[in-house]
Design a protein around this motif. Structure first.
Motif, PDB file in Angstrom:
ATOM      1  N   ALA A 171     -90.588 -69.826 -11.237  1.00 48.36           N
ATOM      2  CA  ALA A 171     -91.606 -70.572 -11.978  1.00 48.36           C
ATOM      3  C   ALA A 171     -92.398 -71.498 -11.063  1.00 48.36           C
ATOM      4  N   GLU A 172     -91.714 -72.148 -10.165  1.00 48.84           N
ATOM      5  CA  GLU A 172     -92.400 -73.050  -9.229  1.00 48.84           C
ATOM      6  C   GLU A 172     -93.369 -72.289  -8.337  1.00 48.84           C
ATOM      7  N   ALA A 173     -93.003 -71.072  -7.949  1.00 46.20           N
ATOM      8  CA  ALA A 173     -93.880 -70.263  -7.102  1.00 46.20           C
ATOM      9  C   ALA A 173     -95.147 -69.839  -7.830  1.00 46.20           C
ATOM     10  N   VAL A 174     -95.048 -69.656  -9.142  1.00 51.27           N
ATOM     11  CA  VAL A 174     -96.206 -69.217  -9.930  1.00 51.27           C
ATOM     12  C   VAL A 174     -97.135 -70.373 -10.243  1.00 51.27           C
ATOM     13  N   GLY A 175     -96.567 -71.539 -10.571  1.00 47.05           N
ATOM     14  CA  GLY A 175     -97.410 -72.697 -10.846  1.00 47.05           C
ATOM     15  C   GLY A 175     -97.522 -73.036 -12.315  1.00 47.05           C
ATOM     16  N   SER A 176     -98.677 -73.553 -12.712  1.00 50.82           N
ATOM     17  CA  SER A 176     -98.827 -74.178 -14.023  1.00 50.82           C
ATOM     18  C   SER A 176     -98.694 -73.216 -15.202  1.00 50.82           C
ATOM     19  N   LYS A 177     -98.871 -71.944 -14.980  1.00 54.43           N
ATOM     20  CA  LYS A 177     -98.760 -70.966 -16.067  1.00 54.43           C
ATOM     21  C   LYS A 177     -97.313 -70.557 -16.347  1.00 54.43           C
ATOM     22  N   ALA A 178     -96.371 -71.111 -15.609  1.00 55.71           N
ATOM     23  CA  ALA A 178     -94.987 -70.665 -15.742  1.00 55.71           C
ATOM     24  C   ALA A 178     -94.035 -71.842 -15.895  1.00 55.71           C
ATOM     25  N   ARG A 179     -92.930 -71.566 -16.541  1.00 55.02           N
ATOM     26  CA  ARG A 179     -91.831 -72.512 -16.664  1.00 55.02           C
ATOM     27  C   ARG A 179     -90.538 -71.707 -16.628  1.00 55.02           C
ATOM     28  N   SER A 180     -89.417 -72.373 -16.629  1.00 58.27           N
ATOM     29  CA  SER A 180     -88.135 -71.674 -16.630  1.00 58.27           C
ATOM     30  C   SER A 180     -87.276 -72.207 -17.759  1.00 58.27           C
ATOM     31  N   GLY A 181     -86.289 -71.399 -18.142  1.00 57.28           N
ATOM     32  CA  GLY A 181     -85.380 -71.797 -19.202  1.00 57.28           C
ATOM     33  C   GLY A 181     -84.205 -70.849 -19.246  1.00 57.28           C
ATOM     34  N   SER A 182     -83.402 -70.981 -20.285  1.00 57.27           N
ATOM     35  CA  SER A 182     -82.268 -70.091 -20.475  1.00 57.27           C
ATOM     36  C   SER A 182     -82.761 -68.749 -21.010  1.00 57.27           C
ATOM     37  N   VAL A 183     -81.892 -67.760 -21.003  1.00 57.25           N
ATOM     38  CA  VAL A 183     -82.243 -66.461 -21.570  1.00 57.25           C
ATOM     39  C   VAL A 183     -82.635 -66.613 -23.035  1.00 57.25           C
ATOM     40  N   GLU A 184     -81.876 -67.396 -23.770  1.00 56.49           N
ATOM     41  CA  GLU A 184     -82.191 -67.606 -25.179  1.00 56.49           C
ATOM     42  C   GLU A 184     -83.559 -68.258 -25.356  1.00 56.49           C
ATOM     43  N   GLN A 185     -83.870 -69.213 -24.501  1.00 56.20           N
ATOM     44  CA  GLN A 185     -85.168 -69.878 -24.579  1.00 56.20           C
ATOM     45  C   GLN A 185     -86.309 -68.929 -24.226  1.00 56.20           C
ATOM     46  N   ALA A 186     -86.091 -68.080 -23.235  1.00 54.60           N
ATOM     47  CA  ALA A 186     -87.128 -67.131 -22.840  1.00 54.60           C
ATOM     48  C   ALA A 186     -87.431 -66.143 -23.955  1.00 54.60           C
ATOM     49  N   VAL A 187     -86.397 -65.686 -24.655  1.00 49.45           N
ATOM     50  CA  VAL A 187     -86.604 -64.762 -25.768  1.00 49.45           C
ATOM     51  C   VAL A 187     -87.344 -65.456 -26.892  1.00 49.45           C
ATOM     52  N   ALA A 188     -86.967 -66.685 -27.211  1.00 44.36           N
ATOM     53  CA  ALA A 188     -87.647 -67.428 -28.274  1.00 44.36           C
ATOM     54  C   ALA A 188     -89.098 -67.717 -27.900  1.00 44.36           C
ATOM     55  N   PHE A 189     -89.342 -67.969 -26.640  1.00 46.43           N
ATOM     56  CA  PHE A 189     -90.688 -68.286 -26.149  1.00 46.43           C
ATOM     57  C   PHE A 189     -91.616 -67.082 -26.204  1.00 46.43           C
ATOM     58  N   GLY A 190     -91.109 -65.922 -25.856  1.00 47.12           N
ATOM     59  CA  GLY A 190     -91.970 -64.777 -25.610  1.00 47.12           C
ATOM     60  C   GLY A 190     -92.434 -64.051 -26.864  1.00 47.12           C
ATOM     61  N   ASP A 191     -93.743 -63.786 -26.931  1.00 47.66           N
ATOM     62  CA  ASP A 191     -94.248 -62.797 -27.883  1.00 47.66           C
ATOM     63  C   ASP A 191     -93.830 -61.412 -27.404  1.00 47.66           C
ATOM     64  N   VAL A 192     -93.698 -61.291 -26.083  1.00 45.20           N
ATOM     65  CA  VAL A 192     -93.227 -60.088 -25.401  1.00 45.20           C
ATOM     66  C   VAL A 192     -92.093 -60.504 -24.471  1.00 45.20           C
ATOM     67  N   VAL A 193     -91.082 -59.661 -24.355  1.00 40.14           N
ATOM     68  CA  VAL A 193     -89.970 -59.942 -23.442  1.00 40.14           C
ATOM     69  C   VAL A 193     -89.888 -58.835 -22.406  1.00 40.14           C
ATOM     70  N   PHE A 194     -89.819 -59.227 -21.152  1.00 39.91           N
ATOM     71  CA  PHE A 194     -89.695 -58.296 -20.027  1.00 39.91           C
ATOM     72  C   PHE A 194     -88.297 -58.452 -19.468  1.00 39.91           C
ATOM     73  N   ILE A 195     -87.502 -57.387 -19.538  1.00 41.17           N
ATOM     74  CA  ILE A 195     -86.121 -57.441 -19.052  1.00 41.17           C
ATOM     75  C   ILE A 195     -86.035 -56.682 -17.738  1.00 41.17           C
ATOM     76  N   ALA A 196     -85.669 -57.368 -16.684  1.00 46.90           N
ATOM     77  CA  ALA A 196     -85.589 -56.757 -15.354  1.00 46.90           C
ATOM     78  C   ALA A 196     -84.244 -57.110 -14.737  1.00 46.90           C
TER      79      ALA A 196
END
Length: 232
Positions: free
Chosen positions: A65-90
């Motif tokens: 997230a820090e490498a990407v900048g203002s358009k990104a943040r970080s969180g837990s897996v649960e938070q990322a799923v709740a945040f996303g309209d789309v989820v990318f699993i890699a």
């Protein structure tokens, strides 16, 4: 199969989800912030989307997230799923059952992008079965209810990074889904990442571009990809 691919392609060409049609940013939650996850998070952020990275190692997600900048943040897996309209699993393919146990119910009804490749030497019997059956249909069975989209699976992150947003004709990426609306979202996100999307039919049909296929690892234009996959 060809007729199904043609109908899906026609649907994609004529209908676009409202968020994309209006040029709005889409929220994308990323599970797995390693090379593939961080690469696409950066590409989508560059095109204006909002990203939340997550990873089993929170420091990896934070650094992405820090490498990407203002358009990104970080969180837990649960938070990322709740945040996303789309989820990318890699993640490594063998980790998918754990992801399903952790957030499977929360993924139901969400568009989930799947670039994950089964590697029997790494993923054991699960990987061997998925490779034989087809990666996408196997992932769909692990994540029932998710609106799965298969894309980005046949190329390494270095090739994807170097070819993204190149001058036309851009590198082609085949995209497959059983859900027409999810396919449209996937097609747009392939385009937003800097590639030319090639709608390629159903999840079952996507076995034609699984890792190790005749198109795997090859840089092609959209016309070349359609020809190689015998698409209209």
């Amino acid at each position: 199969m060809k007729r199904r691919a043609f109908l899906l392609a026609a649907t994609v060409a004529t209908l676009v989800p409202s968020a994309f049609a209006q040029g709005n940013a889409t929220k994308i939650g990323i599970i797995g912030s390693g090379r593939i996850g961080s690469t696409f998070g950066a590409l989508w952020a560059k095109s204006g989307h909002e990203i939340m990275f997550s990873d089993r190692d929170a420091d990896v997600a934070k650094k992405a997230a820090e490498a990407v900048g203002s358009k990104a943040r970080s969180g837990s897996v649960e938070q990322a799923v709740a945040f996303g309209d789309v989820v990318f699993i890699a993640v490594p393919y063998g980790a998918l059952p754990a992801i399903a146990q952790q957030v499977g119910p929360q993924l139901k009804g969400k568009v989930v992008l799947d670039p994950n490749n089964p590697v029997p030497a790494r993923d054991g019997e699960l990987g061997a079965q998925a490779k034989e059956k087809g990666a996408a249909v196997s992932t769909a069975a692990i994540l029932p209810g998710a609106r799965l989209v298969r894309a980005f699976n046949s190329w390494g992150y270095q090739k994807l990074t170097s070819e993204a947003n190149r001058p036309a004709p851009r590198m082609a990426i085949p995209v497959a889904a059983d859900d027409p609306q999810a396919l449209k979202v996937g097609v747009q996100l392939v385009r937003d990442a800097g590639f030319d999307p090639v709608p390629a039919g159903s999840l079952a049909a996507s076995k034609a571009f699984d890792l190790g296929s005749s198109v795997s690892g090859k840089v092609m234009t959209a016309d070349e990809m359609r020809k190689a996959l015998s698409l209209p």
